[in-house]
Structure formats: structure tokens, C-alpha cells
Design a protein around this motif. Structure first.
Motif, PDB file in Angstrom:
ATOM      1  N   VAL A 135     -24.122  53.370 -60.678  1.00 41.06           N
ATOM      2  CA  VAL A 135     -24.686  52.022 -60.657  1.00 41.06           C
ATOM      3  C   VAL A 135     -23.525  51.040 -60.719  1.00 41.06           C
ATOM      4  O   VAL A 135     -22.840  50.922 -61.739  1.00 41.06           O
ATOM      5  CB  VAL A 135     -25.651  51.799 -61.836  1.00 41.06           C
ATOM      6  N   ALA A 136     -23.288  50.345 -59.617  1.00 42.87           N
ATOM      7  CA  ALA A 136     -22.148  49.443 -59.522  1.00 42.87           C
ATOM      8  C   ALA A 136     -22.396  48.168 -60.328  1.00 42.87           C
ATOM      9  O   ALA A 136     -23.541  47.734 -60.490  1.00 42.87           O
ATOM     10  CB  ALA A 136     -21.882  49.091 -58.067  1.00 42.87           C
ATOM     11  N   PRO A 137     -21.349  47.550 -60.830  1.00 40.67           N
ATOM     12  CA  PRO A 137     -21.506  46.260 -61.515  1.00 40.67           C
ATOM     13  C   PRO A 137     -21.888  45.181 -60.508  1.00 40.67           C
ATOM     14  O   PRO A 137     -21.796  45.378 -59.298  1.00 40.67           O
ATOM     15  CB  PRO A 137     -20.112  46.012 -62.103  1.00 40.67           C
ATOM     16  N   GLN A 138     -22.301  44.051 -61.008  1.00 44.51           N
ATOM     17  CA  GLN A 138     -22.646  42.928 -60.152  1.00 44.51           C
ATOM     18  C   GLN A 138     -21.862  41.703 -60.612  1.00 44.51           C
ATOM     19  O   GLN A 138     -22.280  40.993 -61.529  1.00 44.51           O
ATOM     20  CB  GLN A 138     -24.158  42.647 -60.186  1.00 44.51           C
ATOM     21  N   PRO A 139     -20.701  41.462 -59.998  1.00 43.04           N
ATOM     22  CA  PRO A 139     -19.905  40.307 -60.427  1.00 43.04           C
ATOM     23  C   PRO A 139     -20.683  39.001 -60.302  1.00 43.04           C
ATOM     24  O   PRO A 139     -21.437  38.784 -59.343  1.00 43.04           O
ATOM     25  CB  PRO A 139     -18.718  40.332 -59.447  1.00 43.04           C
ATOM     26  N   ASP A 140     -20.504  38.140 -61.279  1.00 44.59           N
ATOM     27  CA  ASP A 140     -21.152  36.835 -61.249  1.00 44.59           C
ATOM     28  C   ASP A 140     -20.702  36.057 -60.010  1.00 44.59           C
ATOM     29  O   ASP A 140     -19.527  36.074 -59.641  1.00 44.59           O
ATOM     30  CB  ASP A 140     -20.798  36.029 -62.500  1.00 44.59           C
ATOM     31  N   ARG A 167       1.750  50.831 -46.025  1.00 45.23           N
ATOM     32  CA  ARG A 167       1.526  49.943 -47.167  1.00 45.23           C
ATOM     33  C   ARG A 167       0.457  50.592 -48.044  1.00 45.23           C
ATOM     34  O   ARG A 167      -0.723  50.605 -47.681  1.00 45.23           O
ATOM     35  CB  ARG A 167       1.059  48.542 -46.714  1.00 45.23           C
ATOM     36  N   PHE A 168       0.851  51.122 -49.174  1.00 49.24           N
ATOM     37  CA  PHE A 168      -0.126  51.786 -50.032  1.00 49.24           C
ATOM     38  C   PHE A 168      -1.127  50.778 -50.570  1.00 49.24           C
ATOM     39  O   PHE A 168      -0.763  49.685 -51.008  1.00 49.24           O
ATOM     40  CB  PHE A 168       0.578  52.470 -51.207  1.00 49.24           C
ATOM     41  N   HIS A 169      -2.398  51.158 -50.562  1.00 46.99           N
ATOM     42  CA  HIS A 169      -3.445  50.312 -51.137  1.00 46.99           C
ATOM     43  C   HIS A 169      -4.665  51.164 -51.445  1.00 46.99           C
ATOM     44  O   HIS A 169      -4.850  52.249 -50.887  1.00 46.99           O
ATOM     45  CB  HIS A 169      -3.834  49.168 -50.187  1.00 46.99           C
ATOM     46  N   MET A 170      -5.486  50.677 -52.345  1.00 49.03           N
ATOM     47  CA  MET A 170      -6.746  51.313 -52.704  1.00 49.03           C
ATOM     48  C   MET A 170      -7.849  50.300 -52.436  1.00 49.03           C
ATOM     49  O   MET A 170      -7.973  49.293 -53.139  1.00 49.03           O
ATOM     50  CB  MET A 170      -6.723  51.762 -54.169  1.00 49.03           C
ATOM     51  N   THR A 171      -8.630  50.563 -51.399  1.00 49.66           N
ATOM     52  CA  THR A 171      -9.568  49.582 -50.874  1.00 49.66           C
ATOM     53  C   THR A 171     -10.766  49.401 -51.797  1.00 49.66           C
ATOM     54  O   THR A 171     -11.379  50.369 -52.255  1.00 49.66           O
ATOM     55  CB  THR A 171     -10.051  50.006 -49.477  1.00 49.66           C
ATOM     56  N   LEU A 172     -11.118  48.136 -52.023  1.00 48.52           N
ATOM     57  CA  LEU A 172     -12.204  47.783 -52.939  1.00 48.52           C
ATOM     58  C   LEU A 172     -13.379  47.105 -52.251  1.00 48.52           C
ATOM     59  O   LEU A 172     -14.375  46.790 -52.912  1.00 48.52           O
ATOM     60  CB  LEU A 172     -11.666  46.849 -54.028  1.00 48.52           C
ATOM     61  N   SER A 173     -13.281  46.868 -50.940  1.00 45.92           N
ATOM     62  CA  SER A 173     -14.368  46.162 -50.251  1.00 45.92           C
ATOM     63  C   SER A 173     -14.383  46.506 -48.775  1.00 45.92           C
ATOM     64  O   SER A 173     -13.424  47.061 -48.229  1.00 45.92           O
ATOM     65  CB  SER A 173     -14.211  44.642 -50.406  1.00 45.92           C
ATOM     66  N   ASN A 174     -15.472  46.156 -48.133  1.00 45.34           N
ATOM     67  CA  ASN A 174     -15.511  46.120 -46.672  1.00 45.34           C
ATOM     68  C   ASN A 174     -14.619  44.974 -46.192  1.00 45.34           C
ATOM     69  O   ASN A 174     -14.108  44.186 -46.988  1.00 45.34           O
ATOM     70  CB  ASN A 174     -16.937  45.846 -46.185  1.00 45.34           C
ATOM     71  N   SER A 175     -14.470  44.858 -44.890  1.00 44.14           N
ATOM     72  CA  SER A 175     -13.888  43.652 -44.319  1.00 44.14           C
ATOM     73  C   SER A 175     -14.903  42.524 -44.513  1.00 44.14           C
ATOM     74  O   SER A 175     -16.043  42.623 -44.046  1.00 44.14           O
ATOM     75  CB  SER A 175     -13.603  43.864 -42.834  1.00 44.14           C
ATOM     76  N   LEU A 176     -14.493  41.482 -45.218  1.00 48.08           N
ATOM     77  CA  LEU A 176     -15.422  40.419 -45.612  1.00 48.08           C
ATOM     78  C   LEU A 176     -15.013  39.100 -44.968  1.00 48.08           C
ATOM     79  O   LEU A 176     -13.939  38.570 -45.253  1.00 48.08           O
ATOM     80  CB  LEU A 176     -15.430  40.263 -47.132  1.00 48.08           C
ATOM     81  N   ALA A 177     -15.878  38.583 -44.119  1.00 44.62           N
ATOM     82  CA  ALA A 177     -15.597  37.300 -43.471  1.00 44.62           C
ATOM     83  C   ALA A 177     -15.786  36.129 -44.422  1.00 44.62           C
ATOM     84  O   ALA A 177     -15.203  35.058 -44.230  1.00 44.62           O
ATOM     85  CB  ALA A 177     -16.504  37.130 -42.245  1.00 44.62           C
ATOM     86  N   ALA A 209     -15.127  33.992 -47.415  1.00 43.46           N
ATOM     87  CA  ALA A 209     -14.001  33.772 -48.334  1.00 43.46           C
ATOM     88  C   ALA A 209     -14.468  33.748 -49.782  1.00 43.46           C
ATOM     89  O   ALA A 209     -13.734  34.166 -50.693  1.00 43.46           O
ATOM     90  CB  ALA A 209     -13.287  32.476 -47.983  1.00 43.46           C
ATOM     91  N   HIS A 210     -15.683  33.238 -50.039  1.00 42.38           N
ATOM     92  CA  HIS A 210     -16.200  33.203 -51.407  1.00 42.38           C
ATOM     93  C   HIS A 210     -16.405  34.610 -51.943  1.00 42.38           C
ATOM     94  O   HIS A 210     -16.078  34.887 -53.116  1.00 42.38           O
ATOM     95  CB  HIS A 210     -17.516  32.426 -51.460  1.00 42.38           C
ATOM     96  N   GLU A 211     -16.940  35.500 -51.127  1.00 44.91           N
ATOM     97  CA  GLU A 211     -17.126  36.881 -51.571  1.00 44.91           C
ATOM     98  C   GLU A 211     -15.777  37.539 -51.871  1.00 44.91           C
ATOM     99  O   GLU A 211     -15.635  38.220 -52.894  1.00 44.91           O
ATOM    100  CB  GLU A 211     -17.882  37.677 -50.509  1.00 44.91           C
ATOM    101  N   ARG A 212     -14.816  37.333 -51.011  1.00 45.31           N
ATOM    102  CA  ARG A 212     -13.488  37.901 -51.266  1.00 45.31           C
ATOM    103  C   ARG A 212     -12.916  37.369 -52.572  1.00 45.31           C
ATOM    104  O   ARG A 212     -12.387  38.124 -53.395  1.00 45.31           O
ATOM    105  CB  ARG A 212     -12.535  37.577 -50.113  1.00 45.31           C
ATOM    106  N   ALA A 213     -13.017  36.070 -52.778  1.00 43.06           N
ATOM    107  CA  ALA A 213     -12.460  35.457 -53.982  1.00 43.06           C
ATOM    108  C   ALA A 213     -13.175  35.960 -55.235  1.00 43.06           C
ATOM    109  O   ALA A 213     -12.537  36.167 -56.281  1.00 43.06           O
ATOM    110  CB  ALA A 213     -12.558  33.936 -53.887  1.00 43.06           C
ATOM    111  N   THR A 214     -14.475  36.180 -55.154  1.00 43.79           N
ATOM    112  CA  THR A 214     -15.238  36.646 -56.308  1.00 43.79           C
ATOM    113  C   THR A 214     -14.826  38.064 -56.697  1.00 43.79           C
ATOM    114  O   THR A 214     -14.607  38.361 -57.883  1.00 43.79           O
ATOM    115  CB  THR A 214     -16.744  36.606 -55.998  1.00 43.79           C
ATOM    116  N   LEU A 215     -14.700  38.937 -55.698  1.00 43.28           N
ATOM    117  CA  LEU A 215     -14.281  40.311 -55.982  1.00 43.28           C
ATOM    118  C   LEU A 215     -12.844  40.353 -56.490  1.00 43.28           C
ATOM    119  O   LEU A 215     -12.519  41.108 -57.416  1.00 43.28           O
ATOM    120  CB  LEU A 215     -14.417  41.186 -54.728  1.00 43.28           C
ATOM    121  N   LEU A 216     -11.985  39.548 -55.878  1.00 42.06           N
ATOM    122  CA  LEU A 216     -10.597  39.507 -56.300  1.00 42.06           C
ATOM    123  C   LEU A 216     -10.482  39.050 -57.756  1.00 42.06           C
ATOM    124  O   LEU A 216      -9.746  39.646 -58.556  1.00 42.06           O
ATOM    125  CB  LEU A 216      -9.798  38.576 -55.392  1.00 42.06           C
ATOM    126  N   ALA A 217     -11.209  37.997 -58.116  1.00 38.63           N
ATOM    127  CA  ALA A 217     -11.154  37.482 -59.482  1.00 38.63           C
ATOM    128  C   ALA A 217     -11.633  38.536 -60.485  1.00 38.63           C
ATOM    129  O   ALA A 217     -11.070  38.663 -61.582  1.00 38.63           O
ATOM    130  CB  ALA A 217     -11.993  36.210 -59.596  1.00 38.63           C
TER     131      ALA A 217
END
Length: 240
Positions: free
Chosen positions: A43-48, A177-187, A189-197
Motif C-alpha cells: 500500500v503506497a503512501p499518498q503525498p499531500d 548515470r546511476f539512478h533509482m527511478t521513483l516515478s513515471n515520466s511526468l509532464a 511540474a506540480h506532480e514532480r515537485a510534490t514527489l521530489l519534496a
């Protein structure tokens, strides 16, 4: 292919995945909604601040499981047994030395991901991945002419096209470039910023990643979720 558990269409990949008992594995698997080792849903969290469920934003990385790529998925040469992949990985891992990897959350294009924090950390993962790539490449089946043409049609630099032809993937060696992906490609910007925060708050408490083993993942058949086949420890058991 002889002595295999999976069919000829299976693909194998060498990933970094946090230890199964670690807080990092728990956090990443829960975020993606799937444990790639047990196969269990989470059950994934739901960021505010999100206007749609997190699960709708993580479908692509959920299929691959919580990981960072070292050697991208590949099919095996017909003469290679699946056990050969495990044996080669064990021999390579026996020569590797564990280390702690500081990481930070960031946006990479339209994705949210974890990445190494600092050039030294970036270089350490590039060296590790390059060594693994050169070890396992002899086991990799080369793409057909049609498949190669399709891949080359992607928007790549000259260097990335050269790497694709030689190594089967454009983002290796100096382009890695090593990375661990946390999202789909998100158009959005608010969704990206919310997940990043969210991850900028959570990641510091989890500390550095302990790179003391690698994990062989398998895609049993085209389009199926990747699963952990085996975790392969490094030789030395002390983290510097």
C-alpha cells in the motif's frame, strides 16, 4: 538455452537493490507498491498535494522493481545457460569491495529519482557498472538488424549511438548515470515537485545506501514484472 528456469524470451539484468531487510528496501518497495523479491503488493503512501493516487504515477518503475541499473536487461546467447549468468556474476562480485553511497532526490528530465550525491559517489557507481558490463557482455545476445534499427531511431547523440551498437544500450560507460527511478515520466511540474519534496524529506533519515551486493533480476516473459532472482554479495564485509 539449457538448464534454465525461464524460457528463451526471458531477460536478465544486473541491478543494485538495497538489502531486503533494510529500511531502504522497505521504503522504495512500499513507494512503488510492489516487493520485487516476495512478489507482494504494498500500500503506497499518498503525498499531500497530489490530485491522483501515487500508484498512477509509478507504474513504469513498479514493473521493474526497486532498483538502480548496473547492466540493462538483456537476453542470453543461445549457447549460454542461465546458470552461467549467476556464475559469472558471483565471480565478478567476489572481486568487488563494499562502500557507502550518499544519495539525494532529484528530477532527471521528467522523472523523479534518487541519484548519487557528489562526483565521487557518481564515479564509484560508474566504475562498478562499467566493470559489470564488460564482464557480462559476452553472455548477451545481439539484437536483430530490425531491433537495432528501431533502437537507433530514438533521439540519441552520436556517442550514445556508438554505445548502443557496441554494448546494446546507449547509457553505459561515460554516458552512464546511476539512478533509482521513483516515478513515471511526468509532464505535470506540480506532480514532480510534490514527489521530489516528499523524498527530499525522507531520504536523509534513511542515510546512505550500502553497496555490498548486487541483485540479478529477471523478466520471465516480455512485459511481465521483473523479479529478484538472486542477491550476490561482494567479498569484503566491511563498509568503508
Amino acid at each position: 538455452m539449457s538448464g534454465g528456469v525461464w524460457g528463451d524470451d526471458a531477460r536478465f539484468a544486473l541491478y543494485y537493490a538495497p538489502a531486503r531487510e533494510s529500511a531502504w528496501w522497505e521504503a522504495g518497495s512500499t513507494w512503488l507498491g510492489r516487493d520485487a523479491q516476495s512478489g507482494e503488493s504494498r500500500v503506497a503512501p499518498q503525498p499531500d498535494g497530489l490530485t491522483r493516487p501515487l500508484a498512477q504515477l509509478t507504474g513504469a518503475p513498479r514493473r521493474y522493481g526497486w532498483h538502480g541499473t548496473l547492466v540493462a536487461p538483456f537476453r542470453l546467447v543461445e549457447s549460454v545457460a542461465q546458470q552461467d549468468v549467476l556464475n559469472a556474476t558471483r565471480q565478478w562480485a567476489h572481486r568487488q569491495k563494499p562502500f557507502a553511497l550518499p544519495v539525494e532526490a532529484a528530477t532527471l528530465g521528467d522523472f523523479v529519482a534518487l541519484r548519487p550525491a557528489g562526483q565521487q559517489a557518481e564515479d564509484a557507481m560508474r566504475t562498478l557498472a562499467g566493470s559489470a558490463l564488460q564482464t557480462l557482455d559476452v553472455l548477451r545476445a545481439r539484437p536483430s538488424a530490425d531491433d537495432l534499427a528501431r533502437r537507433l531511431a530514438a533521439p540519441l547523440t552520436v556517442r550514445q549511438r556508438e554505445l548502443l551498437v557496441e554494448w546494446g544500450y546507449p547509457y553505459v560507460l561515460d554516458e552512464f548515470r546511476f539512478h533509482m527511478t521513483l516515478s513515471n515520466s511526468l509532464a505535470d511540474a506540480h506532480e514532480r515537485a510534490t514527489l521530489l519534496a516528499w523524498w527530499q524529506r525522507e531520504a536523509p533519515a534513511l542515510g546512505p545506501l550500502v553497496v555490498d551486493h548486487v541483485a540479478l533480476f529477471v523478466e520471465p516473459a516480455p512485459g511481465e514484472p521483473f523479479v529478484v532472482w538472486e542477491r550476490v554479495p561482494f567479498q569484503i564485509n566491511e563498509v568503508n
